[in-house]
Design an enzyme around this catalytic site. Structure first.
Site, mmCIF file in Angstrom:
data_model
loop_
_atom_site.group_PDB
_atom_site.id
_atom_site.type_symbol
_atom_site.label_atom_id
_atom_site.label_comp_id
_atom_site.label_asym_id
_atom_site.label_seq_id
_atom_site.Cartn_x
_atom_site.Cartn_y
_atom_site.Cartn_z
ATOM 1 N N ARG A 199 33.868 50.046 37.109
ATOM 2 C CA ARG A 199 34.458 51.263 36.549
ATOM 3 C C ARG A 199 34.555 51.238 35.031
ATOM 4 N NH1 ARG A 199 39.369 51.026 40.721
ATOM 5 N NH2 ARG A 199 38.621 48.855 40.717
ATOM 6 N N ALA A 253 30.881 38.484 56.792
ATOM 7 C CA ALA A 253 32.069 37.731 57.217
ATOM 8 C C ALA A 253 32.101 37.487 58.726
ATOM 9 C CB ALA A 253 33.334 38.470 56.778
ATOM 10 N N ASP A 298 26.317 43.585 47.335
ATOM 11 C CA ASP A 298 27.644 42.973 47.495
ATOM 12 C C ASP A 298 28.152 43.249 48.915
ATOM 13 O OD1 ASP A 298 30.201 42.017 47.118
ATOM 14 O OD2 ASP A 298 30.753 43.522 45.615
ATOM 15 N N LYS A 337 29.335 41.125 51.254
ATOM 16 C CA LYS A 337 30.478 40.320 51.734
ATOM 17 C C LYS A 337 30.440 40.122 53.250
ATOM 18 C CE LYS A 337 33.696 41.437 47.984
ATOM 19 N NZ LYS A 337 32.986 42.508 47.272
ATOM 20 N N LYS A 367 24.547 45.457 40.715
ATOM 21 C CA LYS A 367 25.203 45.174 41.989
ATOM 22 C C LYS A 367 25.450 46.477 42.733
ATOM 23 C CE LYS A 367 29.669 44.022 42.434
ATOM 24 N NZ LYS A 367 30.057 44.924 43.553
ATOM 25 N N THR A 368 25.108 46.464 44.015
ATOM 26 C CA THR A 368 25.273 47.661 44.850
ATOM 27 C C THR A 368 26.259 47.410 45.991
ATOM 28 O OG1 THR A 368 23.394 46.912 46.185
ATOM 29 C CG2 THR A 368 22.920 48.502 44.443
ATOM 30 N N HIS A 369 26.823 48.536 46.484
ATOM 31 C CA HIS A 369 27.517 48.572 47.786
ATOM 32 C C HIS A 369 26.753 49.633 48.565
ATOM 33 C CE1 HIS A 369 30.969 45.971 47.320
ATOM 34 N NE2 HIS A 369 31.368 46.574 46.218
HETATM 35 O O1 6AU Z 1 34.997 46.627 37.903
HETATM 36 P P1 6AU Z 1 35.501 47.291 39.163
HETATM 37 O O2 6AU Z 1 36.927 46.942 39.466
HETATM 38 O O3 6AU Z 1 35.267 48.766 39.179
HETATM 39 O O4 6AU Z 1 34.590 46.759 40.364
HETATM 40 C C1 6AU Z 1 34.540 45.408 40.731
HETATM 41 C C2 6AU Z 1 33.444 45.185 41.753
HETATM 42 C C3 6AU Z 1 33.641 45.936 43.066
HETATM 43 C C4 6AU Z 1 34.193 44.899 44.015
HETATM 44 O O5 6AU Z 1 33.769 45.118 45.351
HETATM 45 C C5 6AU Z 1 33.624 43.585 43.477
HETATM 46 O O6 6AU Z 1 33.400 43.793 42.084
HETATM 47 N N1 6AU Z 1 34.497 42.395 43.648
HETATM 48 C C6 6AU Z 1 34.028 41.216 44.274
HETATM 49 C C7 6AU Z 1 32.626 40.883 44.477
HETATM 50 C C8 6AU Z 1 31.631 41.184 43.485
HETATM 51 O O7 6AU Z 1 32.267 40.190 45.408
HETATM 52 C C9 6AU Z 1 34.923 40.212 44.621
HETATM 53 C C10 6AU Z 1 36.259 40.286 44.170
HETATM 54 O O8 6AU Z 1 37.051 39.388 44.373
HETATM 55 N N2 6AU Z 1 36.645 41.374 43.460
HETATM 56 C C11 6AU Z 1 35.801 42.428 43.182
HETATM 57 O O9 6AU Z 1 36.220 43.365 42.504
HETATM 58 O O10 6AU Z 1 32.366 46.393 43.505
#
Ligand code: 6AU
Length: 268
Positions: A235, A95, A91, A93, A60-62
């Site tokens: 992370r 909107a 990812d 999102k 998954k990328t941003h």
């Molecule tokens: O494991 P983390 O906390 O380092 O990263 C979680 C990843 C981040 C968020 O942008 C994404 O998941 N995310 C999303 C997604 C995937 O749509 C929705 C959400 O409700 N919470 C969330 O953390 O890249």
């Protein structure tokens, strides 16, 4: 119910090419792990992806956080995805209204639809967002997820909002909207042949949360207790102490936990 079927059986019956590819990969590589590569330099993205590739069904990328973005990055990601058998999920999102999101999805610097197999959207604007993205993504065989729930404390995607998101997905058709970002089986009560994917962020084996409202559960809580299909870990994997070597070891730990929880769920 969906939670008692194997990923392989679900792949065989799925009408969307990207969902099929994902489920087949999960079965083949024995992994329901998606690694979220939230780092800001192209070289670091590729380093993490190369490390974790054997353990993941999805990356998954941003893409909008990359400081030195060029199309060479997404071309290389696409190549790695084919070489190492995983699916790319941007990812984004989305909107906005349908017309705007179709431009954001196809155009700009990132041209997301060209290289990302899957992306996601908030249902907030109404069904036009699904149609607008579909104009671009459907002819390419891409897939869309709706954010039916979120992992962060105090989020508004609950109750009637979540139920409406599921209704919107059902009305859009499974050849385009293939599932949800959600914390559990938001799709209960559907037709017997219905098959939505539930992808779940907020997964960690050590931390319980961060300082900005993120909330973590374990792979077992997510896959076994809540019946989700894919665990999304950021992370907890790329941020692990010990450098590049430790990253694959950590990904493998999450893969093993997630897969064990899935196998136990099949015989629930
Ligand atoms: O494991 P983390 O906390 O380092 O990263 C979680 C990843 C981040 C968020 O942008 C994404 O998941 N995310 C999303 C997604 C995937 O749509 C929705 C959400 O409700 N919470 C969330 O953390 O890249």
């Amino acid at each position: 119910p969906t939670t008692l079927k194997t990923y392989g059986a679900r792949a065989a019956a799925h009408p969307n090419a990207t969902a099929r590819r994902l489920l087949e990969t999960m079965e083949r590589k024995k992994t329901n792990l998606c690694v979220s590569v939230d780092v800001t330099k192209s070289a670091d993205v590729l380093e993490v992806v190369r490390r974790v590739a054997p353990a993941v069904c999805m990356v998954k990328t941003h893409i909008d956080i990359i400081e030195d973005f060029t199309p060479a990055l997404t071309a290389e990601l696409a190549r790695l995805a084919d070489e190492n058998d995983f699916v790319i999920f941007e990812d984004r999102k989305f909107a906005d209204i349908g017309n705007t999101v179709s431009l954001q999805y196809s155009s700009g610097v990132h041209r997301i639809a060209e290289w990302s197999h899957m992306t996601n959207a908030h249902p907030l604007p109404g069904p036009g967002i699904i149609t607008g993205l579909g104009v671009v993504g459907k002819p390419l065989g891409r897939a869309l997820l709706l954010l039916a729930e979120m992992s962060s404390a105090g989020n508004l995607a609950t109750g009637e909002y979540t139920r409406t998101a599921v209704r919107m997905a059902r009305e859009a058709g499974r050849d385009w909207v293939v599932g949800f970002i959600a914390m559990g089986r938001v799709d209960e009560g559907g037709d017997a042949d219905e098959d939505f994917l539930v992808l779940t962020p907020g997964v960690g084996l050590v931390a319980k949360g961060d300082k900005l409202g993120q909330q973590y559960r374990t792979p077992r809580e997510v896959v076994y207790d809540s019946g989700c299909d894919v665990i999304i870990v950021g992370r907890g994997i790329y941020g692990v102490q010990g450098g590049a070597e430790a990253v694959l070891a950590e990904a493998e730990k999450y893969r093993a936990e997630g897969w064990k929880a899935y196998e136990e769920r099949l015989s629930k």
